[in-house]
Write a protein that holds these residues in place. Sequence first.
Motif, PDB file in Angstrom:
ATOM      1  N   ALA A 539      14.819  91.639   5.785  1.00  0.00           N
ATOM      2  CA  ALA A 539      13.451  91.450   5.287  1.00  0.00           C
ATOM      3  C   ALA A 539      13.215  92.260   4.015  1.00  0.00           C
ATOM      4  N   GLU A 540      13.706  93.493   3.990  1.00  0.00           N
ATOM      5  CA  GLU A 540      13.545  94.310   2.782  1.00  0.00           C
ATOM      6  C   GLU A 540      14.302  93.704   1.603  1.00  0.00           C
ATOM      7  N   SER A 541      15.496  93.148   1.883  1.00  0.00           N
ATOM      8  CA  SER A 541      16.268  92.517   0.807  1.00  0.00           C
ATOM      9  C   SER A 541      15.523  91.316   0.243  1.00  0.00           C
ATOM     10  N   CYS A 542      14.932  90.510   1.114  1.00  0.00           N
ATOM     11  CA  CYS A 542      14.162  89.351   0.631  1.00  0.00           C
ATOM     12  C   CYS A 542      12.941  89.799  -0.180  1.00  0.00           C
ATOM     13  N   ALA A 543      12.280  90.863   0.278  1.00  0.00           N
ATOM     14  CA  ALA A 543      11.129  91.367  -0.470  1.00  0.00           C
ATOM     15  C   ALA A 543      11.549  91.885  -1.841  1.00  0.00           C
ATOM     16  N   THR A 544      12.734  92.507  -1.894  1.00  0.00           N
ATOM     17  CA  THR A 544      13.237  92.983  -3.187  1.00  0.00           C
ATOM     18  C   THR A 544      13.493  91.832  -4.136  1.00  0.00           C
ATOM     19  N   HIS A 545      13.951  90.678  -3.593  1.00  0.00           N
ATOM     20  CA  HIS A 545      14.229  89.504  -4.427  1.00  0.00           C
ATOM     21  C   HIS A 545      12.983  88.658  -4.664  1.00  0.00           C
ATOM     22  N   ALA A 546      11.811  89.174  -4.293  1.00  0.00           N
ATOM     23  CA  ALA A 546      10.531  88.460  -4.466  1.00  0.00           C
ATOM     24  C   ALA A 546      10.452  87.204  -3.608  1.00  0.00           C
ATOM     25  N   ALA A 547      11.250  87.134  -2.541  1.00  0.00           N
ATOM     26  CA  ALA A 547      11.177  86.011  -1.594  1.00  0.00           C
ATOM     27  C   ALA A 547      10.280  86.445  -0.433  1.00  0.00           C
ATOM     28  N   TYR A 548       8.970  86.448  -0.668  1.00  0.00           N
ATOM     29  CA  TYR A 548       8.038  87.015   0.309  1.00  0.00           C
ATOM     30  C   TYR A 548       7.886  86.124   1.544  1.00  0.00           C
ATOM     31  N   GLU A 549       7.967  84.821   1.380  1.00  0.00           N
ATOM     32  CA  GLU A 549       7.854  83.938   2.542  1.00  0.00           C
ATOM     33  C   GLU A 549       9.054  84.093   3.460  1.00  0.00           C
ATOM     34  N   CYS A 550      10.230  84.269   2.888  1.00  0.00           N
ATOM     35  CA  CYS A 550      11.422  84.504   3.712  1.00  0.00           C
ATOM     36  C   CYS A 550      11.275  85.810   4.486  1.00  0.00           C
ATOM     37  N   ALA A 551      10.814  86.868   3.812  1.00  0.00           N
ATOM     38  CA  ALA A 551      10.614  88.145   4.498  1.00  0.00           C
ATOM     39  C   ALA A 551       9.569  88.008   5.595  1.00  0.00           C
ATOM     40  N   ARG A 552       8.498  87.287   5.308  1.00  0.00           N
ATOM     41  CA  ARG A 552       7.448  87.087   6.313  1.00  0.00           C
ATOM     42  C   ARG A 552       8.000  86.317   7.522  1.00  0.00           C
ATOM     43  N   ALA A 553       8.875  85.339   7.265  1.00  0.00           N
ATOM     44  CA  ALA A 553       9.480  84.585   8.367  1.00  0.00           C
ATOM     45  C   ALA A 553      10.414  85.466   9.194  1.00  0.00           C
ATOM     46  N   ILE A 554      11.130  86.371   8.522  1.00  0.00           N
ATOM     47  CA  ILE A 554      12.021  87.277   9.264  1.00  0.00           C
ATOM     48  C   ILE A 554      11.208  88.213  10.150  1.00  0.00           C
ATOM     49  N   TYR A 555      10.119  88.771   9.618  1.00  0.00           N
ATOM     50  CA  TYR A 555       9.265  89.637  10.433  1.00  0.00           C
ATOM     51  C   TYR A 555       8.670  88.862  11.617  1.00  0.00           C
ATOM     52  N   ALA A 556       8.259  87.628  11.359  1.00  0.00           N
ATOM     53  CA  ALA A 556       7.671  86.843  12.452  1.00  0.00           C
ATOM     54  C   ALA A 556       8.695  86.570  13.547  1.00  0.00           C
ATOM     55  N   TYR A 557       9.928  86.258  13.153  1.00  0.00           N
ATOM     56  CA  TYR A 557      10.959  86.001  14.161  1.00  0.00           C
ATOM     57  C   TYR A 557      11.301  87.288  14.927  1.00  0.00           C
ATOM     58  N   ALA A 558      11.393  88.410  14.189  1.00  0.00           N
ATOM     59  CA  ALA A 558      11.691  89.679  14.864  1.00  0.00           C
ATOM     60  C   ALA A 558      10.591  90.052  15.844  1.00  0.00           C
TER      61      ALA A 558
END
Length: 933
Positions: A539-558
């Motif tokens: 999730a942190e890696s996706c946030a670093t790459h400005a992929a906020y929806e991917c990070a949000r999806a990872i947090y939701a799944y976790a």
Amino acid sequence: MSVQSLVSRKKKSFIGLPAPLGYVPGLGRGATGFTTRSDIGPARDADDISDDRHGPPNKKAKEEEKDEEEDLNDANYDEFTGYGGSLCSKDPYDKDDEEADAVYEALDKRMDEKRKERREKKLQEQIEKYRQERPKIQQQFSDLKRDLAEVSMDEWMNIPEVGDARNKKQRNPRAEKYTPVPDSVLTRAAGSGTSNVLSEREQKFGGLNTPYGTITPGVSTPGTGTPGDIDMKKIGQARNTLMDIKLTQVSDSVSGQTVVDPKGYLTDLQSMLPSHGGDINDVKKARLLLKSVRETNPKHPPAWIASARLEEVTGKIQAARNLIMKGCEECPKSEDVWLEAARLMPGDQAKAVVAQAVRQLPQSVRIWSKAAEIETELKAKKRVYRKALENIPNSVKLWKLSVELEDEEDARIMLSRAVECCPTSVELWLALARLENYGNARKVLNKARENIPTDRLIWISAAKLEEANNNIAMVEKIVERALNSLRANMVEINKEQWLKDAEDCEKAGSIFTCQAIVRSVIGIGVEEEDKKHTWMEDAESCATHAAYECARAIYAYALSVFPSKKSIWLRAAYFEKNYGSRESLEALLQRAVAHCPKAEVLWLMGAKSKWLAGDVPAARSILALAFQANPNSEEIWLAAVKLESENNEFERARRLLQKARASAPTARVFMKSVKLEWCLGEISNAKKLLEDATKHYPDFAKLWMMRGQIEEQGGHISDARDAYNQGLKKCPHAIPLWLLLSRVEEKTGQLIKARSILEKARLKNPQTALLWLEAVRLENRGGMRNIAQNLMAKALQECPSSGVLWAEAIFMEPRPQRKSKSVDGLRRCEHDPYVLLAASKMFWSERKIAKAREWFNRTVKIDPDLGDAWAYFYKFEIMHGDEDTQASVHKRCNAAEPRHGEQWCLISKDITNWRLKTEELLPLVAESMSIPT
């Protein structure tokens, strides 16, 4: 008497006799002996007497003389004993000698470094003084050099030529005299009819036409007269004519106008251009080497290409073309040679070369691409590509280049044919699907999956197609089918690769597709015990790459897997706070407190979000629910009190504090109760609460500190002293109490007592940097600079890694020594914010604006909670920055919300400033900061 008798009388007796031993002719007059090449042995010096005159030398004396001589040969040199040896040269060089030499060497090095800076500084001053007295010529004319920038082109061209100052004629030139040409000269010139151009016959045979025929040196022709009959005047005139022609071609005339050949002018200029910067010898060697390679193996294409490029680099473009065409004849099946020939040839010749290449290599994609590239008209390019596709119908590259030139309808038709010819090209299938409508695109992608069952991009494109047509339910199914199909076809599922595809989908606007991919692949290849840690990193890696929806999806799944993990909820909440909206944060926190009702921080974040949005009743309701879930929580009680006090509901805050003291009586609750009364000016109530609080919690140092500060504020110094002393009896390790007591004594003029208090504090709390720092500052404020220096030295010995001490030590040094001191401090504590702040201030004092700004940024990045760093940074930008930089620092400080720092706490904890926020405190603290000097 006869002549013979006179001669015999004058004859000397030694004439004809051998010379005595050791005789050197002329030795008495200062002459020296010499040797020739045939002689053996050295020449004699003037005072060297031959050994033949003496008897055999004494052996003992010879040995003594040999010992006394010093052999200065290099072979006799020793590193330690020199040439002649020493008294101890016969003794062995053992380990003790080595240690002694090392000690002496260290002593010499130390003595050399002892006054090195002073010596170098003195030498520099001497050099500068010498340069001032005797400046260089370069320095003397520096102002004149600067003035050259203002010289115009006309003035520069009118500068007279430099002559030889030693020549008197050049120093004092005489005025030119113009003498009229006599008429006889003009008549002779007109009669002779000389021409400046040689005839073809003269150029061919190299002779001169004379009245007697052509005269060629060394050749006798019939019909010519004798040399004496030749008209030498005519020969001289012809010779002068030739010389005049040559001189006018290569030199200037008297008036300064250059005689130029109009036909060869441009050619000559072109030949003078430096087309090659290398050595001409290297070019000759390379040319010879490449010629050898070509002759040895004429069927080797790189040799021809290298030879042509060598000639091209050296400016011989025609030679390069000839070579490369020869290479095309020798290597007709090499596409590299043909491409090089097409590159070197101009215009239509290049087209002809490419046409020959196509006949030789009709299956070469590169040659067909070059043929289309040479064409200038779009129609011709299309014709070339279509001809190429007739020969190479399975070339993906040619299809792509051809489709790029067509309009949308023709491109769709061509792609339909392209996927038939190249059924394994994913790019062609996807390009065709993009050009088709929704129904046809689905059919195209299905055919693509049938032809290429191992490619994931076709499945992802199908999912994006469904999302684009609002068929969201199919997106999840397509992704699941994709994974199952790829596994069935023995394709390994790479999680990182799929996550990268999900980020690309988000950037393309396919949010549901990216979320479906994340949910499907996030658990692949992750062990059970590593899931939480791995998913947080993803999730942190996706946030670093400005992929906020991917990070949000990872947090939701976790969170769906670990719904009761408070740390995951917190990370998700901080993510929404930084990158999401207020609504998304509040929705997440609402779900978080439902799963983790005992997590106080989640309740507080929700209440704060509502409060910052201006919805105070909603914040109260959240805190009420938090009270129900955590009835005795100190944090929730204090948050409710802060909410009411910030909104001017002081009576409600008092009642809440009263209930808190009854249900959750902690030291912090008492402290907040006292502070509220103190801030509202109810000093008597505050003192009563303090008496009660110190009875219940005598070991809570902040209560004693507040008690002493209230007394000190009211002017009761003795009561304040008693409060601090009582607190120190209960809390001997509370450093702020010692500092407050010392400052009280200092204010009353008891410097010695203050010093003794700090010394006693250091005995009870060894290795405490703040106590040493206060002692040093006490001596500085008292004017005892030497004592302060000694104390600082002791402090750095006891606390060598304390940043606050190094920061203070840097500015205690004179300006020239600060830089070296800061280097030492950074070496000891590299990432300490106080040392970085001191370095920033040092650069500021030296007016190094860019470097100071860089170090200020580094300081606030390492420790954003240090308020003093933000204050200094803001003051720096006020003085040296613009409005944008000031606004940037102000905004970043508000986001960081600093709470620490000596000057920051001094102002923020002042009772008069108890309601000020960060954005209001920053200018106040910055104004109180002094400019570093």
